[in-house]
Design a protein around this motif. Structure first.
Motif: not given
Ligand code: V0D
Length: 253
Positions: A35, A50, A53, A57, A76, A92, A95-96, A99, A131, A148, A150
């Motif tokens: 990323n 990110h 990214g 996902v 993640t 970061i 992001l959850p 998302f 989450v 995930f 985490l």
């Molecule tokens: C950053 C590329 C979705 C990797 C993907 C907190 C690095 C995007 C989630 C996500 C991250 C996690 C839990 C959830 C729903 C979504 C996520 C993190 C990083 C770290 F319940 N993408 N994502 N979480 N990246």
């Protein structure tokens, strides 16, 4: 698309030793790397990678549902990621929520169940709340299990398991003699999950980076040079095809 058992996700079922006829991997795990490099190549800050990214996902989750994968585990955030600059970590960990705000309704209509592995308690409250809400909202869904990782680290997971085992032995809830690999697995974050059949790492590196060391003992590995934000359904299907070919060869011996 015939298979002997239409739906199975747990070890219990795996013990029956059935194999799906079309050789779709039951459990796919992914190290979503590349990323930061994706962003740097475009002269953008790492956080832009990110963010990009996140939409990758969602694409791969949809592809996994379509391909009839039963469990998708995504790496993640690792226990090593705390060493990054605070501003990047803060970004970061938001992001959850971002998302889920965009994609949770779609996941629910696709019958996806969300789960996590890792040291959840050590995450900031706002991350945990977002989450946990999604985990609760999807807990009765029985389609794809979207897992995930985490704040996950394999060595942490193993040490955590050893401590709990010693504790249970002290309390006479476990006898030393009954401890075998099946018992040990029960103490890991992945308790009732079957081991991954296929591991994909994107972004060109060929390392495990402290990801599921115990669970990947018999897993097929597939490495892709594609950076995670560019990784699409067709790249994902290539990895599944690669896996199928390997299974076919083993079957012939
Ligand atoms: C950053 C590329 C979705 C990797 C993907 C907190 C690095 C995007 C989630 C996500 C991250 C996690 C839990 C959830 C729903 C979504 C996520 C993190 C990083 C770290 F319940 N993408 N994502 N979480 N990246």
């Amino acid at each position: 698309m015939s298979r002997k058992i239409p739906f199975f996700t747990t070890k219990k079922n795996k013990e029956i030793d059935v194999e799906r006829v079309d050789n779709v991997p039951n459990h796919v795990a992914i190290i979503m790397d590349g990323n930061g490099r994706w962003a740097q190549k475009r002269g953008l800050p790492r956080i832009a990678g990110h963010k990009e990214g996140v939409s990758a996902v969602n694409k791969i989750v949809k592809a996994a549902v379509k391909a009839d994968v039963k469990i998708l585990t995504l790496y993640t955030f690792s226990t090593e990621n705390w060493k990054r600059p605070k501003s990047e970590i803060d970004f970061i960990l938001r992001l959850p929520k971002e998302f889920l705000h965009i994609y949770l309704p779609g996941l629910i209509s696709n019958n996806v169940r969300i789960n996590t592995i890792g040291d959840f308690d050590a995450l900031p409250d706002h991350t945990k709340e977002a989450v946990q809400y999604a985990v609760d909202k999807t807990k009765s869904n029985d389609g794809l299990l979207l897992n995930f990782a985490l704040n996950y680290g394999s060595r942490l997971e193993i040490i955590h398991a050893v401590k709990k085992i010693i504790h249970d032995i002290d309390e006479s809830k476990l006898s030393i003699d009954s401890l075998d690999d099946k018992q040990f697995s029960q103490y890991l974050f992945t308790t009732d999950l079957s081991d991954p059949d296929l591991l994909i790492r994107t972004g060109g590196e060929k390392r495990l980076s402290n990801f599921m060391l115990w669970q990947l003992a018999y897993t097929e590995f597939c490495f892709s040079d594609v950076l995670w934000p560019d990784f699409n359904e067709s790249n994902f299907l290539n990895a599944l095809e690669d896996y199928k070919q390997r299974k076919r060869r083993y079957g012939g011996i």
